[in-house]
Design an enzyme around this catalytic site. Structure first.
Site, PDB file in Angstrom:
ATOM      1  N   ASP A 101      -3.838  -5.059   5.818  1.00 33.91           N
ATOM      2  CA  ASP A 101      -4.777  -4.034   5.409  1.00 33.91           C
ATOM      3  C   ASP A 101      -6.115  -4.746   5.152  1.00 33.91           C
ATOM      4  O   ASP A 101      -6.872  -5.005   6.078  1.00 33.91           O
ATOM      5  CB  ASP A 101      -4.176  -3.378   4.157  1.00 33.91           C
ATOM      6  CG  ASP A 101      -4.965  -2.183   3.656  1.00 33.91           C
ATOM      7  OD1 ASP A 101      -5.794  -1.671   4.400  1.00 33.91           O
ATOM      8  OD2 ASP A 101      -4.750  -1.759   2.508  1.00 33.91           O
ATOM      9  N   LYS A 129      -3.936  -2.511  10.233  1.00 37.55           N
ATOM     10  CA  LYS A 129      -4.903  -1.471   9.857  1.00 37.55           C
ATOM     11  C   LYS A 129      -6.285  -2.111   9.876  1.00 37.55           C
ATOM     12  O   LYS A 129      -6.898  -2.331   8.842  1.00 37.55           O
ATOM     13  CB  LYS A 129      -4.583  -1.027   8.418  1.00 37.55           C
ATOM     14  CG  LYS A 129      -4.202   0.411   8.256  1.00 37.55           C
ATOM     15  CD  LYS A 129      -4.265   0.824   6.805  1.00 37.55           C
ATOM     16  CE  LYS A 129      -2.913   0.988   6.172  1.00 37.55           C
ATOM     17  NZ  LYS A 129      -3.008   1.455   4.756  1.00 37.55           N
ATOM     18  N   ASP A 157       7.147   0.467   1.433  1.00 35.18           N
ATOM     19  CA  ASP A 157       7.429   1.505   0.435  1.00 35.18           C
ATOM     20  C   ASP A 157       6.238   2.435   0.213  1.00 35.18           C
ATOM     21  O   ASP A 157       5.098   2.116   0.529  1.00 35.18           O
ATOM     22  CB  ASP A 157       7.913   0.901  -0.889  1.00 35.18           C
ATOM     23  CG  ASP A 157       6.847   0.079  -1.595  1.00 35.18           C
ATOM     24  OD1 ASP A 157       5.874  -0.341  -0.949  1.00 35.18           O
ATOM     25  OD2 ASP A 157       7.007  -0.146  -2.807  1.00 35.18           O
TER      26      ASP A 157
HETATM   27  P1  IMP Z   1      -3.673  -6.507   2.130  1.00 36.09           P
HETATM   28  O1  IMP Z   1      -3.595  -7.688   1.221  1.00 36.09           O
HETATM   29  O2  IMP Z   1      -4.685  -5.502   1.654  1.00 36.09           O
HETATM   30  O3  IMP Z   1      -3.838  -6.861   3.587  1.00 36.09           O
HETATM   31  O4  IMP Z   1      -2.312  -5.713   1.974  1.00 36.09           O
HETATM   32  C1  IMP Z   1      -1.148  -6.236   2.455  1.00 36.09           C
HETATM   33  C2  IMP Z   1       0.042  -5.700   1.692  1.00 36.09           C
HETATM   34  O5  IMP Z   1      -0.200  -4.424   1.100  1.00 36.09           O
HETATM   35  C3  IMP Z   1       1.161  -5.505   2.664  1.00 36.09           C
HETATM   36  O6  IMP Z   1       1.977  -6.631   2.692  1.00 36.09           O
HETATM   37  C4  IMP Z   1       1.883  -4.294   2.120  1.00 36.09           C
HETATM   38  O7  IMP Z   1       2.880  -4.706   1.224  1.00 36.09           O
HETATM   39  C5  IMP Z   1       0.841  -3.515   1.373  1.00 36.09           C
HETATM   40  N1  IMP Z   1       0.291  -2.396   2.160  1.00 36.09           N
HETATM   41  C6  IMP Z   1      -0.911  -2.317   2.787  1.00 36.09           C
HETATM   42  N2  IMP Z   1      -1.085  -1.134   3.377  1.00 36.09           N
HETATM   43  C7  IMP Z   1       0.043  -0.439   3.152  1.00 36.09           C
HETATM   44  C8  IMP Z   1       0.486   0.875   3.537  1.00 36.09           C
HETATM   45  O8  IMP Z   1      -0.180   1.666   4.238  1.00 36.09           O
HETATM   46  N3  IMP Z   1       1.734   1.217   3.096  1.00 36.09           N
HETATM   47  C9  IMP Z   1       2.522   0.395   2.333  1.00 36.09           C
HETATM   48  N4  IMP Z   1       2.149  -0.820   1.958  1.00 36.09           N
HETATM   49  C10 IMP Z   1       0.923  -1.235   2.358  1.00 36.09           C
END
Ligand code: IMP
Length: 179
Positions: A101, A129, A157
């Site tokens: 994300d 994403k 989840d």
């Molecule tokens: P980031 O650090 O923002 O890239 O987020 C990564 C983590 O957030 C992932 O490993 C997921 O556990 C969680 N995550 C991000 N987007 C989603 C989503 O749409 N649904 C569920 N979990 C998400």
């Protein structure tokens, strides 16, 4: 909460694409005895299918990270919740992540692994994403690019902590008010 989500990627589509990826990775890692590291918790289902599609000698170790709490937005603060038991120095590492994300979690975990001096580090991600990226992390393979929607199922989840056992990747409907 049955009416609040719709299937974004079906179990069948996921199975096919992971099968292809597993066969490619098995060739790429042939003779290298890689350490496959699912990033917990969300990466467990993807990794379970991926290693079964990789017909080559490998080991599996686990890393856990958390950045969400109970929210649908990352808190921006990444915490290590589980560390590996095996030393990673000199090993070929395949990191398996459910979704990228902002990129903060992946960047943090990659920095941690690299500090242990592996022979190589490659990252495969089930869902990307891209639109929400804040920091760039090195991603070697993305299975599916997805739009900026909150998704769950197939290991991921929902905000309440449920939904990991759904066989499909589903997305929250964002037009609930109009229903
Ligand atoms: P980031 O650090 O923002 O890239 O987020 C990564 C983590 O957030 C992932 O490993 C997921 O556990 C969680 N995550 C991000 N987007 C989603 C989503 O749409 N649904 C569920 N979990 C998400």
């Amino acid at each position: 909460m049955d009416n609040h989500w719709e299937v974004l990627i079906s179990a069948e589509e996921i199975r096919e694409r992971i099968g292809e990826l597993g066969r490619e990775l098995a060739e790429q890692y042939s003779g290298l005895n890689p350490v496959v590291i699912p990033l917990l918790r969300g990466g467990f289902m993807f990794a379970a299918d991926l290693v079964r599609a990789m017909d080559t000698d490998l080991q599996v170790e686990f890393l856990g990270a958390s950045s969400y709490g109970e929210q649908t937005e990352s808190s921006g603060e990444v915490r290590l919740t589980l560390d590996t038991a095996l030393p990673l120095a000199g090993r070929h590492i395949l990191l398996v992540e459910d979704i990228v994300d902002t990129g903060l979690t992946l960047a943090y975990i990659q920095q941690l692994i690299n500090s242990r001096k592996p022979a190589s580090l490659h990252t495969v991600v089930l869902l990307d994403k891209r639109a929400r990226r804040k920091v760039e992390a090195k991603i070697d393979r993305v299975v599916f690019d997805i739009p900026d929607r909150f998704v769950f199922g197939f290991g991921l989840d929902s905000p309440g902590g449920f939904g990991r056992n759904l066989p499909d990747v589903v997305a929250m409907k964002d037009n609930l008010d109009q229903e």
